[in-house]
Design a protein around this motif. Sequence first.
Motif, PDB file in Angstrom:
ATOM      1  N   ASN A   1      -8.608  10.308  -5.974  1.00 23.52           N
ATOM      2  CA  ASN A   1     -10.062  10.474  -5.979  1.00 23.52           C
ATOM      3  C   ASN A   1     -10.378  11.905  -6.427  1.00 23.52           C
ATOM      4  OD1 ASN A   1     -12.755  10.086  -5.627  1.00 23.52           O
ATOM      5  ND2 ASN A   1     -12.708  10.402  -3.396  1.00 23.52           N
TER       6      ASN A   1
ATOM      7  N   TYR B   1       1.687   3.045  -3.548  1.00 26.13           N
ATOM      8  CA  TYR B   1       0.611   3.636  -4.351  1.00 26.13           C
ATOM      9  C   TYR B   1       0.060   4.863  -3.649  1.00 26.13           C
ATOM     10  CZ  TYR B   1       0.803  -0.777  -6.877  1.00 26.13           C
ATOM     11  OH  TYR B   1       1.222  -1.854  -7.594  1.00 26.13           O
TER      12      TYR B   1
ATOM     13  N   PHE C   1      -3.488   7.126  -3.286  1.00 28.66           N
ATOM     14  CA  PHE C   1      -4.927   7.081  -3.473  1.00 28.66           C
ATOM     15  C   PHE C   1      -5.366   8.304  -4.271  1.00 28.66           C
ATOM     16  CE2 PHE C   1      -9.292   7.991  -2.094  1.00 28.66           C
ATOM     17  CZ  PHE C   1      -9.887   6.785  -2.437  1.00 28.66           C
TER      18      PHE C   1
ATOM     19  N   LYS D   1       0.820  -1.206   0.000  1.00 27.43           N
ATOM     20  CA  LYS D   1       0.000   0.000   0.000  1.00 27.43           C
ATOM     21  C   LYS D   1       0.853   1.255   0.000  1.00 27.43           C
ATOM     22  CE  LYS D   1      -3.911   2.051   2.458  1.00 27.43           C
ATOM     23  NZ  LYS D   1      -4.815   1.933   3.617  1.00 27.43           N
TER      24      LYS D   1
END
Length: 575
Positions: A45, A41, A43, A38
Motif C-alpha cells: 500500500n 503474499y 500487503f 495469505k
Amino acid sequence: MEIVHVYQKKRREFGKQCVFSDRKAKDMVDIQPDENMKKDYIFKNPCEVAIQCAKEFSEHEVNTETKEYADSGMNHSEGGWPKDVDHNEVEQVLRYRKKAEKDDKFAPAILALADTMESFIKQNNAIDIYEEYFPQESESASMDAPNAQLLNVFRDPNDPVRSISSLSWYPDGGRKLAAAYSVLEFQKAPSNTSYNSYIWDLENPNAPDLALTPSSPIVSIRYNPKDVHILLGGLYNGQVAIWDTRRGSRPTETSPVEQSHRDPVYAAEFLASKTGTEFFTTSTDGIVKWWDTRKLAEPIEQLDLGVTGQSLGGVSLDFESTMPTRYMIGTEQGVVINGNKKAKTPEEKLSQTYTAHHGPVYALKRNPFFPKYFLTVGDWTSRVWCEDVRESAIMWSKYYPCYLTCGGWSLSRPAVAFTGRADGCVDIWDFLFKQTEPVLSVQVSNTSSVTAVACEGNGSLLACGCSDGSISLLEMNHSLAQPIQNEKPLMSALFERELSREKVLASRMRELALKERIKSSKPAAENENVHVDDEEDPIAEAEENFWASVDPEKWSEMKAARMSMAAATDNDEDE
C-alpha cells in the motif's frame, strides 16, 4: 439463373425455444479466503501499476534480391529483303525492284498510300517543326541562379575504405571515370587494405566497370588523350605503370624500381607528342622524369628540382598542349616553378618561380582558354596568377578556417573554377560575377574532406572525390555549364585589368625599395638635402583608369568632390 437450396427439418427437432428475461443476481459459487495462502503474499500500500494504452508494433527488415542487368545491343543495317537477295549486290536489288514493280498489286498499293503521303507533305510545308524562331539565346535565359544537383555517388567497394587521390575522365564523351584509391598517411594503412583502383561507368554505379590491380596503391591516374584504352598510373612505391583496358586489370608495362621515384608519384601528365606515348611525372623526392610508354625500362630524361640552392619536392603538375615546351610544377614548399623544356642548362629550365602558398601546392591548373593565367590551391586559399607578374597573384580568395585541398577550371567556361575544402564542401567560382567569394557552395560530404575534383569535357558534370572513398557526381545547370554571350572577351578584359593593377603596384614597390636603398647608402648629411620629387602617383593613375572603365559618371563625381575639398582646404590655409 438463381440457385436455391432448401433445407427441411421438423419443428420438434429444433429444440426448446430460448426466452431471455431480466432477474436479480444470484450467487452461483462462494469461495472463502484461505489463510494459509495469505502467508505467501505481502500487503502493498499504495500499489502502482503502469498501463500503456497504445498499440504494440513490431519491426521487420526485408532485403530484396538484387537484379543484375546486362547491356546488349543489335546492329541493324538493312532488312526486309528475301533470303535469296543480297542487298549489297546492286544487280540483285535492281532485279528484285523491277520484279516488284511489274506485280499487279504494286500500283494499287502505291495509290492507296498516296493520299496519306500527300497529307503529310502538306503538313510539313505548312509548319517547319525544326525552325528556330529565336536563334540567338536571350540574356535572360542564361541568367538563372547557379545550381548543382547531385546525380550519383560511387562508393569504394572494399573495406576498409580508402581516400580518392586522383580522378580522370574518359576522353571520348565522358562516359567513364577512372579513380585512384590510396591511403597517403605514412604507415597508417591497415594490413588488409586493398590495392585496387577502379574505372566506373556512369550508367552503372552499383559495381565498377573494371578493376585495376597494381603492385602498390595508385596515387595519380590519367587517361591517354590520344588513346582511350591506355591509362597511366603513378604508384605509392614510386613506380609508374601502364594499363590497356582491352587486356584486363593487370598493368601491361611497369617501370623498374631502381629507375623509378623514391617517393609516391603524386602527379603524372601526358605530353602532346606526335606518338601520344610520352608523359612526365614528379614526386616529393625532388625529381621530374620524362617517360615513353613503349619503353619504361628507364626514363628519357630527368631533372632535379633545385632552385637557388634549395631542393624542392613536387606534388602537382600541369601541361598545356598549346604550349608544348612549357610545363609547371607545384612543390610541397609552396613554390610554383614554370619550366622550359627547350632550355639548355638546368638553371634556365627552372628560371621562373612564384612564391604561391605557405604549404604544399595541392592543385595547379592553367586556364584552358587563357593559358598565360593559372590557378593554384594550397594552405587556406586559392589564387589566380599570371606568368608576367611573379611578385603577387592577380586574384585570390579569402583565408578559410579549413585547408583547401584541390581545384581546377571549367572546360566549357573560362570564368568558372572549382575548389575543394577539407570540411567536405566544393566551392564553384564565377569570376565575371564575383571575385571575392564563390557563387555556389555544395556540401558533398559531412564527415570527410574533398580530396580531388575533375570537370568533364562538356562542363556539365563535376566529379568530387572524398577521403571516405566516395565519388559524388554533380550536374551543373545551364548558367554554370554553357558560356554566356561575349564571355571570352569579358574575361580577357578582367584578367588584363587585374594584371595592369598588379604591375603598377609591383613597380611602385620596386621604386620604394630603390629609394630606401639609395637613402641608406648615402651619408646622413646628404640625406637631409636630398629631396626626390615624385612624379604622378601610379596608384592614383591606376584608380583613375579603373573607375573610367567601370563607371565614368561616378568617377567624374568623385573627382569633382575631391577638387572641391582641396579648394576648401587651400582657402582655409590662406585665411
